[in-house]
Design a protein around this motif. Structure first.
Motif, short mmCIF file in Angstrom:
data_model
loop_
_atom_site.label_atom_id
_atom_site.label_comp_id
_atom_site.label_asym_id
_atom_site.label_seq_id
_atom_site.Cartn_x
_atom_site.Cartn_y
_atom_site.Cartn_z
N TYR A 39 0.65 -1.06 -0.11
CA TYR A 39 0.09 -0.21 -0.15
C TYR A 39 0.85 1.26 0.02
CZ TYR A 39 -2.84 3.70 1.81
OH TYR A 39 -3.62 5.09 1.94
N SER A 73 -1.17 -5.72 -6.92
CA SER A 73 -2.37 -5.55 -6.66
C SER A 73 -3.33 -4.70 -7.65
CB SER A 73 -2.79 -5.21 -5.08
OG SER A 73 -2.24 -6.13 -4.48
N ILE A 74 -2.65 -3.70 -8.08
CA ILE A 74 -3.25 -2.57 -9.03
C ILE A 74 -2.55 -2.45 -10.17
CG2 ILE A 74 -2.15 -0.77 -7.48
CD1 ILE A 74 -4.94 0.70 -7.56
N ASP A 78 -6.22 0.86 -13.30
CA ASP A 78 -7.28 0.78 -12.12
C ASP A 78 -7.25 2.19 -11.50
OD1 ASP A 78 -7.82 -2.03 -12.44
OD2 ASP A 78 -5.94 -2.44 -11.39
N PHE A 92 -7.01 6.04 -6.45
CA PHE A 92 -7.10 4.45 -6.36
C PHE A 92 -7.91 3.70 -5.18
CE2 PHE A 92 -3.62 5.47 -3.63
CZ PHE A 92 -3.46 4.51 -2.74
N TYR A 94 -8.54 -0.48 -4.05
CA TYR A 94 -8.29 -1.81 -4.36
C TYR A 94 -8.46 -2.92 -3.02
CZ TYR A 94 -3.50 -1.87 -2.56
OH TYR A 94 -2.47 -1.35 -1.74
N GLU A 95 -8.86 -4.07 -3.18
CA GLU A 95 -9.13 -5.01 -1.92
C GLU A 95 -7.96 -5.99 -2.00
OE1 GLU A 95 -12.84 -6.61 -1.76
OE2 GLU A 95 -13.88 -4.66 -1.53
N ARG A 96 -7.56 -6.56 -1.00
CA ARG A 96 -6.59 -7.86 -0.88
C ARG A 96 -7.29 -8.73 0.15
NH1 ARG A 96 -0.98 -7.88 -1.75
NH2 ARG A 96 -1.58 -10.04 -1.35
N LYS A 109 -9.30 -3.40 2.78
CA LYS A 109 -9.65 -2.47 1.71
C LYS A 109 -8.76 -1.07 1.76
CE LYS A 109 -14.38 -3.68 1.51
NZ LYS A 109 -15.77 -3.24 1.64
#
Length: 115
Positions: A39, A73-74, A78, A92, A94-96, A109
Motif C-alpha cells: 500500500y 494488486s493494482i 485501475d 485508487f 483496491y482490496e486484498r 480495503k
C-alpha cells in the motif's frame, strides 16, 4: 508461606490458550504486513504518477513505478485520473484477501489519492 488456595497465576490450560491466540494473531499479522508495505509503495507510485499531464502519461508512469516496486494488486488501468483546476489528481482503491482457514477470509480495503 501461602497455601495452594491463595496462590495466583495462570493455569497450564490458560497458558496454552493465550499462546494459541498469540500464535494465530502473529500468523495473520505476518500475512497482512506485506499488503501494508505494498500500500505504501502504491501511494508513492501514485504521487510520482500525478506529475504526468495526461491520463495515458499518468498510467504509464504508475506502471513503470509498479514494475520497480513489484506492485501486483493494482495497475495503471485501475487508477482514477481527474483534474482539479490545473492539477492532476490520481485516486485508487483496491482490496486484498487473506485466506485464514476453511471458508474464512480477511479482506483488507485500501484507498487513497495524490495530494
Amino acid at each position: 508461606m501461602p497455601s495452594k488456595a491463595q496462590q495466583r497465576g495462570i493455569s497450564f490450560i490458560g497458558l496454552l490458550f493465550v499462546g494459541a491466540v498469540l500464535a494465530m494473531t502473529g500468523v495473520v499479522a505476518a500475512q497482512a504486513f506485506p499488503t501494508v508495505i505494498e500500500y505504501f509503495a502504491v501511494e508513492k507510485a501514485v504521487q510520482r504518477a500525478s506529475t504526468g499531464q495526461s491520463v495515458v502519461e499518468v498510467r504509464a508512469l504508475f506502471d513503470k513505478q509498479a514494475e520497480v516496486d513489484t506492485i501486483k494488486s493494482i495497475t495503471g488501468k485501475d487508477l482514477e485520473v481527474t483534474k482539479v483546476g490545473d492539477k492532476v489528481v490520481v485516486g485508487f482503491a483496491y482490496e486484498r484477501e487473506i485466506h485464514l482457514a476453511g471458508p474464512a477470509y480477511l479482506t483488507l480495503k485500501y484507498a487513497g489519492r495524490s495530494k
